[in-house]
Each structure stands twice: as structure tokens, then as C-alpha cells.
Design an enzyme around this catalytic site. Structure first.
Site, short mmCIF file in Angstrom:
data_model
loop_
_atom_site.label_atom_id
_atom_site.label_comp_id
_atom_site.label_asym_id
_atom_site.label_seq_id
_atom_site.Cartn_x
_atom_site.Cartn_y
_atom_site.Cartn_z
N CYS A 94 62.09 36.45 20.85
CA CYS A 94 60.15 36.12 20.61
C CYS A 94 60.09 35.00 21.56
CB CYS A 94 60.53 35.53 18.89
SG CYS A 94 61.61 33.96 19.16
N ASP A 123 33.70 41.98 54.02
CA ASP A 123 33.73 41.87 55.00
C ASP A 123 33.12 43.52 55.98
OD1 ASP A 123 34.63 42.09 58.08
OD2 ASP A 123 36.25 43.45 57.77
N ASP A 178 40.34 43.88 55.56
CA ASP A 178 41.86 44.57 55.56
C ASP A 178 43.09 44.37 55.67
OD1 ASP A 178 41.91 43.35 58.11
OD2 ASP A 178 40.33 44.61 59.15
N ASP A 188 41.94 40.02 58.74
CA ASP A 188 40.76 38.41 56.98
C ASP A 188 41.73 37.94 56.17
OD1 ASP A 188 38.76 40.14 57.63
OD2 ASP A 188 38.60 41.50 56.98
N CYS A 205 62.04 32.37 21.69
CA CYS A 205 63.41 32.32 22.33
C CYS A 205 62.80 31.86 24.43
CB CYS A 205 63.77 33.68 22.88
SG CYS A 205 63.95 34.53 20.85
#
Length: 747
Positions: free
Chosen positions: A15, A432, A631, A635, A18
Site C-alpha cells: 500500500c 526551432d 532536434d 538544440d 508501505c
């Protein structure tokens, strides 16, 4: 601090409580920078300083909380690890189903005996019921009590604590009534038995766990599908013979033969032959992609038509498919920010529930007019059972796992829960130009030939001349000629004219290609084509004038073509409420032309990589949440500077991509799909958290009996256990809806 990441298995978590206990222990361990514990994957990913701590010490930190952890093992081949996980999940589901089925049958039998008046007051039957209940508790429910004891020994409490306290109290109460019924009778109380409640509570919780286990398997369906893409064998050429060998025996550089209908076994480059290859499972591209000599192919894709030979390049863990699988595994092992809310509540939830149960018992015992002990006991057990925080722990990770899997099916690799959430919160998208809005490589867009000239002949002559040039635009002209099947002739007396063009002799003809300055230097009047050149320049295309033997013959226009889907993607961004900004290192006129054709209003041109980063900073200073699309290579600084970096990957260099999201094909519509998928996922996460919290907010007071004074309503422990189990299943089921989500922007 230099950090290293390790991921290792953690078992015993059931759960959110835990999970919170393990996470808290890891975050407090010396040298740990970040920890992410995944309840669904039963794993922990930890970023740590190797100079301060080590994986064995991290494993010990988990074990100290009462949960089991093991050192990470070396990764097996691509599918084996996932196959083992699948087998373990199937075994878990079958075991839980068997225990739930047997317990439910015995519980209904015990309930039927009670309805027939057999049980309390019938010593032999009572002792038989005690034995049956003890059997169910030790066989079917044993793990609940062992885990609760382990948590208690380590001064912790979790879901198992609540189940053990609730059913244990009911069992002990019933056992005392069986062994010493006279004690109850002397105090004017009936020796009530709750054996059927204990058995059915355990049966319903086990049934919920079984359904939950089955549903959790479905959250990783996309990951399992990816691991099954890789074939087990490959057909290679050795010593002039074609041999079928196990995939693990293929060496880099070997020739691999792929026939129609087969999966490509390894990454490679086609040497001979060609085909249309279906890459949809990896890139989301719906149509097969034409491949020929020199084309890259990805292992796991499907060869549709022809036969070809490919030279093996990357193999094993370095292959594109293996890296995609690892990216997806890493993403599903992370945590989304929304999960922190559940973590904070779960950390204090169980102790608060135990306190509420004790308060409920005391209030009922003091205020109940009839049978106060029985009513107090029943209400307290109902509070303990209904409050199990399973649904809280599953609310966010199930949605995240399904969403990242669905994203992979669409060719979108989302690197973790934080990226998934941020994608849904962006309000500005920065693009871009080169390689994102455009194809990223020049191509001939227009061929204009003056009257009396033969277009194929002129194009062949110009391409022959440009075949000797190193100018970036020359390759586009040569590529067009080859595409049209035109033969190239040798060049004589080739001369490059810097800043103007080039000239040379093709056969008996003097051919020149260049700008107006070159024509004027040669005494050629460009006037007949100047207006055409200016019109093309306004569209962002570079016009090159052509002359033959000193006479104007025509012109070619070369440009970086706009991707076919770019304009539609910009419109999709607008429909999603995003402001679109284009950043470009190109000159203003070219950038403006591309912006006009795609419908972008805000353009900033002539930027260096540092200038793009600065522009992103200005946008963020305006209070915008910014995504940068590029790309992934040149970039990289801008992708890192944005709130969300989206790398257009093209499907061949996944590991090298910068950014939080990798789009496996060069299509901006897929970026709109990222935003749509993220927004829907956040909506599902919030729904899950709402229902998990509201269930406890409403369920606990009802179980405590707040409706009893006004309406006479009490919630029995059996109904509480059923409601608790179904809450977890409903949360997982709601998350699984994301498997079927359709993104309208997807091409």
C-alpha cells in the site's frame, strides 16, 4: 556531488503506507540525493553519492524498515527479464485467486451455518468454526500477519497492520466467546461469533488483491509488447552460406538477410535490396517506410515486401529497441509530483486510523444503550478495515505507467512522471526552425526553364556541374537529377566563384550557376527572371540563375522544405490553448517566410544557441511554462533550459537525445499528442486521488457510526472489506482507460 543511479527490487509493499515507509528510509540514508519507490514495479531507484554510500548499504536501509530488498542483478537479454516478471505476476494472480476462492467458499459456508442458527451456543460447531477460521488465517492470510509483525518490530504501521488488527481482534473476540461463553452470559451478553466476518474480510481483500494484480499486469502491456518485438534468431551470411543462428551470436558488421513478413532482427544499414518497413510499433508512424541501400533499419520492425541484406551495427543493450525499453522502464520507475500528496498523507495515515479506531471503540462503549462492547468492537473493526490506503498508493503510479506505455505505442518516449505532468501544464511552445518545422536538409523546390530550353537536359547539365562542388546546396541539385534518373557527365574546367556561384564545361557547353552578381560579371542580363527570383525569395527560397554558353537559360530554387504536417501541428497547438514561438539561427527573411507559411505569429531570428537560451529565459520570466521542441543535438542547451524539452528523435538515436520527451519520428503533430496525452493523464490522476481520498473521508466516519444516531445505519466489517478492496480495483480500472486514449492530433 557526482551521483550514480541504482535500481533494485523491493518486496513486501502492499500500500501507499508501505511505499512511504521505504521511501522515507532511503531519503534519510546518508549520501542519497533522490529516491523513487514504485509500488507497482516493487522497485526502488536511488541517486546516490558513491563516495558516501553503496547499493548494499541502501538495501540494508530498506531491510531495516521490515521490507525485503535485494542487490540489483546484471540485466538479462531484452525479453528475459520482462518474461520473468510476467511469469511472477501470473503466479501471484493465480495464488491470490486460489486463496480468495477457497476463503470465500468457506466464508459463505460459515455464514450459512450462522443463518441456520448453528454456531454460538453449539460448542462442537463453534470449535469447528474456530478451526476453519484459523486455517484461513494461517494459509490464505498468513502474509498479512507476518508483514504486520515485521512493521511493528520496526516501529512502523501499514495496510497489513490495519488488516491484522481488525481481523485479529474479531478472531480473538470470537475465540474467547467459543472457549468461555459463560463469561459473556454472566454479564448479560450473547457470546457473538465473528468467524464468518474474519473469513469473508480476508476473502474479499484477497479477491481485491487478485483483481488488482491482474489489472497491474495490464499497465505494463506496452512494455511487454516492446520486449516481444525482437526475434530469437537471425539469418546471416557466413563463408558464402546463409545460416540461421541465435540472435545473441550475431556479430557487428555481419550481413543479415531479411525476407518479406519477417521482423528485422538487428539494427543495421541496408547493403543490397530494398523494401517497405513497418516501424509503427517503435515510431507510431502508421505507413510503412520505403528503404533502400544506405537506409538504416531498426531491430524489431517488420519487413513488408522485398528481401534485403543489412549490415549489423548496434546489438544487444546498445540497440535502439533495447534503449527504448530501458527508457520506458526508467520512466515507469520514477514518481510524478502529484504522488507527493499521497505520500505525505500516507506517512501519517495508518497511525491516525488506529487512533480513530480506538476513539470509536471508546465512544461506542461509553454511549451505546445496548450491547456496548459488541457495538464498540464492530465499529472499531469496520474503521480499521475500510481505511486501508491501497487506492492512495495506486492512484498516481498506475495512471503514469499506462500513460507512458500508451505514449510508447504512439512513438512518444516520456522520461518519467515529472515530465509527464509538466507536459500538461505548458502554456507556451517554442519551436526551432531547421529540422523541426522544416525537413532539415535543402531540396530543390522550383525549376524554371526559359522557352526553347529542354528541362531534363538543362537539369542534367547543372547537376553534372554541381557534382564537382562542395557547396551545401549543390547536393540538393544532384539528388533531384538522380531522383529523375538523369545521367551525370564529367566536368571540365570547373571553377568555384566564392560568393557568386560556379562554372565549368560539360561536353561542349559552358554551364554556369549562381546569383545575379555572377550573371552581371559575365555580361548576362538576369531581367527576364528577376521578378520570379524575388517572389521565390519572399517564400524563403534561394534562387540560383542558370546560363548556357553565356545565355540566360533558367533558374533553380533551393530551400529547406517545410514538413507536410507543420502547419496542421501549429493549428493543433492553438486549439490546445498554447502560444507558439519560433526561434531560428537563420536570417530574418527566411524565418519570416517559414513562419508565414505555417501560421506562426511570433518569430525571433538570427539567434545563436546562447541566444535561444536567453530568449527562453525571457519567456519564463514572463511567468510562462515553456516547452522547447528541437532536434535534440544542436538544440541541447535550449532543450535543457526549457521547463520541458521535447527532442525530435527520428527513431535512430534515442540515448543521445536531450530533453524530457523524445518523439520517435520527425512529425510536429506528435508533439501535440504529448500535450493531449499528458493533460488526460493528469485528469485521471486527479480523479484517482479524489476518489481514493473521498472514499476514506466518507468511509471512515460511516464505519465509525456517525450516521447511526440519525438514520440507524452501521457499516459491517464485511461490507467495509468489500468496499476497501473495490476502491483499489476502481482506481486501477480508471487508469487503464488511458490505454484506449486517442489523440486527435495524432497523424
Amino acid at each position: 556531488m557526482s551521483t550514480t543511479r541504482t535500481t533494485f527490487p523491493v518486496t513486501g509493499m502492499t500500500c501507499a503506507g508501505c511505499q512511504a515507509s521505504v521511501q522515507r528510509a532511503l531519503e534519510r540514508a546518508p549520501g542519497v540525493e533522490r529516491a523513487a519507490v514504485n509500488l507497482l514495479l516493487h522497485s526502488a531507484s536511488v541517486d546516490y553519492d558513491p563516495a558516501v554510500t553503496s547499493p548494499p548499504q541502501l538495501v540494508d536501509a530498506v531491510r531495516a524498515t521490515g521490507y525485503q530488498a535485494d542487490l540489483p542483478v546484471a540485466r538479462a537479454d531484452l525479453g528475459r527479464e520482462e518474461a520473468e516478471r510476467e511469469r511472477a505476476a501470473v503466479v501471484e494472480f493465480r495464488e491470490l485467486s486460489l486463496k480468495a476462492g477457497v476463503s470465500l467458499a468457506l466464508g459463505l459456508l460459515v455464514m450459512a451455518l450462522g443463518m441456520l442458527g448453528l454456531g454460538a451456543g453449539q460448542p462442537r460447531v463453534s470449535w469447528g468454526l474456530l478451526a476453519v477460521t484459523a486455517f484461513v488465517m494461517t494459509w490464505a492470510g498468513r502474509h498479512f500477519y507476518l508483514r504486520a509483525w515485521n512493521a511493528f518490530r520496526h516501529h512502523a504501521a501499514d495496510m497489513n497492520t490495519l488488516i491484522a488488527l481488525g481481523t485479529g481482534a474479531a478472531f480473538l473476540f470470537s475465540a474467547f466467546a467459543t472457549v468461555a461463553p459463560g463469561v459473556f452470559e454472566r454479564h448479560g451478553l450473547a457470546p457473538e461469533l465473528y468467524y464468518e466476518a474474519v473469513i469473508i474480510i480476508l476473502a474479499l481483500i484477497l479477491l481485491g488483491n487478485a483483481l488488482e494484480a491482474r489489472a497491474k499486469r495490464q499497465t505494463s502491456a506496452a512494455l511487454r509488447a516492446l520486449t516481444r518485438l525482437q526475434p530469437e534468431t537471425a539469418r546471416v551470411i557466413r563463408d558464402g552460406r546463409e545460416l540461421e543462428i541465435p540472435l545473441g551470436e550475431v556479430h557487428p558488421g555481419e550481413l543479415v538477410v531479411v525476407r518479406p513478413g519477417e521482423r528485422v532482427p538487428v539494427d543495421g544499414v541496408i547493403v543490397e535490396g530494398g523494401s517497405a518497413v513497418d516501424e509503427s510499433m517503435l515510431t507510431g508512424e502508421s505507413l510503412p517506410v520505403e528503404k533502400g541501400p544506405g537506409s538504416a533499419v531498426i531491430g524489431g520492425t517488420v519487413n513488408s515486401t522485398g528481401t534485403f541484406s543489412t549490415r549489423a551495427t548496434t546489438l544487444g543493450a546498445d540497440s535502439v529497441l533495447a534503449r527504448i525499453v530501458q527508457l520506458l522502464r526508467d520512466a515507469q520507475g520514477t514518481r510524478a509530483p502529484l504522488a507527493r500528496l499521497a505520500d505525505r498523507i500516507s506517512a501519517v495515515f495508518v497511525p491516525v486510523v488506529i487512533a480513530l479506531a480506538l476513539t470509536t471503540f471508546v465512544v461506542w462503549y461509553l454511549l451505546a444503550a445496548q450491547a456496548p462492547l459488541l457495538r464498540a468492537f464492530t465499529a472499531a473493526v469496520s474503521v480499521l478495515i475500510i481505511a486501508c490506503p491501497c487506492a492512495m498508493g495506486l492512484a498516481v503510479p498506475t495512471a503514469m505507467m499506462v500513460a507512458t506505455g500508451r505514449g510508447a505505442e504512439l512513438g512518444l518516449l516520456i522520461k518519467g512522471g515529472e515530465a509527464l505532468e509538466r507536459a500538461g501544464r505548458i502554456d507556451t511552445i517554442v519551436l526551432d526552425k531547421t529540422g523541426t518545422l522544416t525537413e532539415g536538409k535543402p531540396a530543390v523546390t522550383d525549376v524554371v526553364v526559359l522557352a526553347g530550353r529542354d528541362e531534363p537536359e538543362l537539369l542534367a547539365q547543372v547537376a553534372s556541374l554541381e557534382s564537382a562542388s562542395e557547396h551545401p546546396l549543390a547536393g540538393a541539385i544532384v539528388a533531384l537529377a538522380r531522383q529523375r534518373g538523369l545521367g551525370l557527365s564529367p566536368v571540365q574546367e570547373f571553377r568555384a566563384l566564392p560568393g557568386r556561384g560556379a562554372t565549368g564545361r560539360i561536353g561542349r557547353r559552358q554551364i554556369s550557376v549562381g546569383n545575379q552578381a555572377m550573371l552581371r560579371d559575365a555580361g548576362i542580363d538576369p531581367a527576364p527572371l528577376v521578378a520570379t527570383a524575388e517572389r521565390l525569395a519572399a517564400l524563403g527560397r534561394t534562387a540560383m540563375f542558370l546560363s548556357v554558353d553565356g545565355e540566360l537559360a533558367g533558374l533553380l530554387a533551393v530551400a529547406d522544405p517545410i514538413r507536410p504536417t507543420s502547419a496542421a501541428a501549429i493549428e493543433s497547438f492553438r486549439r490546445l490553448g498554447l502560444e507558439v514561438v519560433m526561434l531560428s539561427g537563420d536570417q530574418r527573411s527566411t524565418a519570416a517566410a517559414v513562419a508565414q507559411q505555417t501560421g506562426i505569429a511570433r518569430v525571433v531570428a538570427e539567434l545563436s544557441p546562447e541566444g535561444k537560451v536567453a530568449e527562453l529565459g525571457r519567456l519564463k520570466a514572463e511567468g510562462r511554462v515553456v516547452a522547447m521542441v528541437g532536434d535534440g543535438i544542436n538544440d541541447a542547451p535550449a532543450l535543457a533550459a526549457a521547463d520541458l524539452g521535447i527532442a525530435m528523435g527520428g527513431g535512430t538515436d534515442v540515448a543521445a537525445q536531450a530533453g524530457d520527451v523524445v518523439v520517435m519520428r520527425n512529425d510536429l503533430l506528435a508533439v501535440a499528442s504529448v500535450v493531449q496525452l499528458s493533460r488526460r493523464t493528469i485528469r485521471v490522476m486527479r480523479q484517482n486521488l479524489f476518489w481514493a481520498f473521498i472514499y476514506n473521508v466518507i468511509g471512515i466516519p460511516v464505519a465509525a457510526g456517525v450516521l447511526y444516531p440519525g438514520f440507524g445505519w452501521l457499516l459491517s466489517p464485511v461490507l467495509a472489506s468489500g468496499a476497501m478492496a473495490m476502491s483499489s480495483v476502481s482506481v486501477v480500472g480508471n487508469s487503464l482507460r488511458l490505454r484506449r486514449v486517442r489523440v486527435t492530433a495524432h497523424s
